[in-house]
Each structure stands twice: as structure tokens, then as C-alpha cells.
Design a protein around this motif. Sequence first.
Motif, PDB file in Angstrom:
ATOM      1  N   TRP A 127       0.831  -1.199   0.000  1.00  0.00           N
ATOM      2  CA  TRP A 127       0.000   0.000   0.000  1.00  0.00           C
ATOM      3  C   TRP A 127       0.866   1.250   0.000  1.00  0.00           C
ATOM      4  CZ3 TRP A 127      -4.048   1.854  -1.811  1.00  0.00           C
ATOM      5  CH2 TRP A 127      -4.711   2.954  -1.288  1.00  0.00           C
ATOM      6  N   ALA A 128       1.951   1.239   0.764  1.00  0.00           N
ATOM      7  CA  ALA A 128       2.861   2.394   0.786  1.00  0.00           C
ATOM      8  C   ALA A 128       3.466   2.627  -0.589  1.00  0.00           C
ATOM      9  CB  ALA A 128       3.968   2.185   1.829  1.00  0.00           C
ATOM     10  N   VAL A 129       3.824   1.561  -1.285  1.00  0.00           N
ATOM     11  CA  VAL A 129       4.377   1.694  -2.643  1.00  0.00           C
ATOM     12  C   VAL A 129       3.324   2.262  -3.585  1.00  0.00           C
ATOM     13  CG1 VAL A 129       5.255   0.391  -4.634  1.00  0.00           C
ATOM     14  CG2 VAL A 129       6.128  -0.096  -2.332  1.00  0.00           C
ATOM     15  N   ARG A 130       2.104   1.777  -3.488  1.00  0.00           N
ATOM     16  CA  ARG A 130       1.007   2.279  -4.338  1.00  0.00           C
ATOM     17  C   ARG A 130       0.768   3.765  -4.058  1.00  0.00           C
ATOM     18  NH1 ARG A 130      -0.919   0.705  -8.787  1.00  0.00           N
ATOM     19  NH2 ARG A 130      -1.176  -1.385  -7.994  1.00  0.00           N
ATOM     20  N   LEU A 131       0.734   4.135  -2.786  1.00  0.00           N
ATOM     21  CA  LEU A 131       0.531   5.538  -2.425  1.00  0.00           C
ATOM     22  C   LEU A 131       1.664   6.416  -2.968  1.00  0.00           C
ATOM     23  CD1 LEU A 131      -0.624   5.029   1.256  1.00  0.00           C
ATOM     24  CD2 LEU A 131      -2.030   6.012  -0.582  1.00  0.00           C
ATOM     25  N   GLN A 132       2.884   5.924  -2.865  1.00  0.00           N
ATOM     26  CA  GLN A 132       4.035   6.676  -3.372  1.00  0.00           C
ATOM     27  C   GLN A 132       3.920   6.862  -4.880  1.00  0.00           C
ATOM     28  OE1 GLN A 132       6.699   8.054  -1.481  1.00  0.00           O
ATOM     29  NE2 GLN A 132       6.874   9.137  -3.409  1.00  0.00           N
ATOM     30  N   TRP A 133       3.474   5.838  -5.566  1.00  0.00           N
ATOM     31  CA  TRP A 133       3.283   5.920  -7.019  1.00  0.00           C
ATOM     32  C   TRP A 133       2.221   6.974  -7.358  1.00  0.00           C
ATOM     33  CZ3 TRP A 133      -1.061   4.349  -9.950  1.00  0.00           C
ATOM     34  CH2 TRP A 133      -0.853   4.372 -11.331  1.00  0.00           C
ATOM     35  N   MET A 134       1.130   6.984  -6.587  1.00  0.00           N
ATOM     36  CA  MET A 134       0.085   7.984  -6.827  1.00  0.00           C
ATOM     37  C   MET A 134       0.609   9.387  -6.529  1.00  0.00           C
ATOM     38  SD  MET A 134      -3.498   6.207  -5.670  1.00  0.00           S
ATOM     39  CE  MET A 134      -2.964   5.319  -4.223  1.00  0.00           C
ATOM     40  N   TYR A 135       1.360   9.527  -5.466  1.00  0.00           N
ATOM     41  CA  TYR A 135       1.937  10.829  -5.122  1.00  0.00           C
ATOM     42  C   TYR A 135       2.873  11.304  -6.234  1.00  0.00           C
ATOM     43  CZ  TYR A 135       4.231  14.512  -2.491  1.00  0.00           C
ATOM     44  OH  TYR A 135       4.718  15.727  -2.082  1.00  0.00           O
ATOM     45  N   ASN A 136       3.717  10.423  -6.722  1.00  0.00           N
ATOM     46  CA  ASN A 136       4.633  10.789  -7.809  1.00  0.00           C
ATOM     47  C   ASN A 136       3.879  11.181  -9.068  1.00  0.00           C
ATOM     48  OD1 ASN A 136       6.857  10.349  -6.205  1.00  0.00           O
ATOM     49  ND2 ASN A 136       7.245   8.300  -7.003  1.00  0.00           N
TER      50      ASN A 136
END
Length: 170
Positions: A127-136
Motif C-alpha cells: 500500500w505504501a508503494v502504491r501511495l508513493q506511485w500515486m503521489y509521484n
Amino acid sequence: MNNQIYGNGSIAVHDLQQVIQAEYRSMIYAQRLLQLAPPEHRMYFSRQVETKQKERLAGWTRLYYRLTACYPIFSKVEPPKDYRAGLMASIADSLDAADFYAGLMDSADDPQLQILLLRAVNAETRWAVRLQWMYNSILHDNGNMEMSKGLIGVIRKPSIDVHSKKNDRV
């Protein structure tokens, strides 16, 4: 009633309460970010809310009830007001939760509890990786992920209008 037995291992009730509150906070954040998100991000938040509600939060709550014969306390959570700030807070919360679950997993003796915690570590990390991808995607393309497909890690050069350069020289 500080430590309660789960199978052959033990888990502190206050640790379990902390897990439940973290899952609850994550669910509230995901619900709010679902409302604030650009359309191409919404499916990830709706899936996360459903997973949190039906599987993870419900499972931890059942375990808490089984150990204490009481329901856990849910403290009020202030949802994010801004999408970017909410993403950043969610990334930090998710990484903190993964670290906390890993610590609990290391001290757990019961294999079933270890598996449950390992799944939680993996889910929070994903989930943290997915959130980081969305933030980027928000930072790089102002939320337009269609434009960024296939360009992860590629720096775009600004396009130069050849005609305007010639006109400036004349």
C-alpha cells in the motif's frame, strides 16, 4: 490484563489496540482520499477501504474481542483535507504500521499469529508503494497518469517551439 494469549504465543492487548487504531485510521484516510482523488486513482482507494473494512479491521477486532471479551476503542480520526498531504500522511502511516507489525511478528511465538502479521507487513508495504506511485504521478503530471505511462524514471525535456525561436531572432 496486559498480555493475552493467542494460540501458543502472546500479544499485548495494548499492541492489538494500536494495530486496530492504525487500521481504522488508514481506512478513514482512504475513504477521504477516495473523495479527493483524481478519477484514475479512485479505484485503488475504494479497493483499500473495502479490504480494510471487511478483512483486516474486522479480523483484528474479532481477535481483540476473543482475547478480552470487549470491543476495542476507536479514537476519533481527523481525515486529511488536502490530497497531497493526505497521500504523504498515508505513506508515513503505512510504513510505520509495517514496521510495527514486523516488530510484533519478531516477538510472536505462535505460527498463526506470525502469518497474520506477515500478511499485514506485506499489505502495508504494498500500500505504501502504491501511495508513493500515486503521489509521484500527482507531482510529475498534475494527476494525469495517462500521460506518464511508461515514463517512470524518465525526465521529460520541455518541448521547444522551433517557429518561435526563429521569430525571436528576426
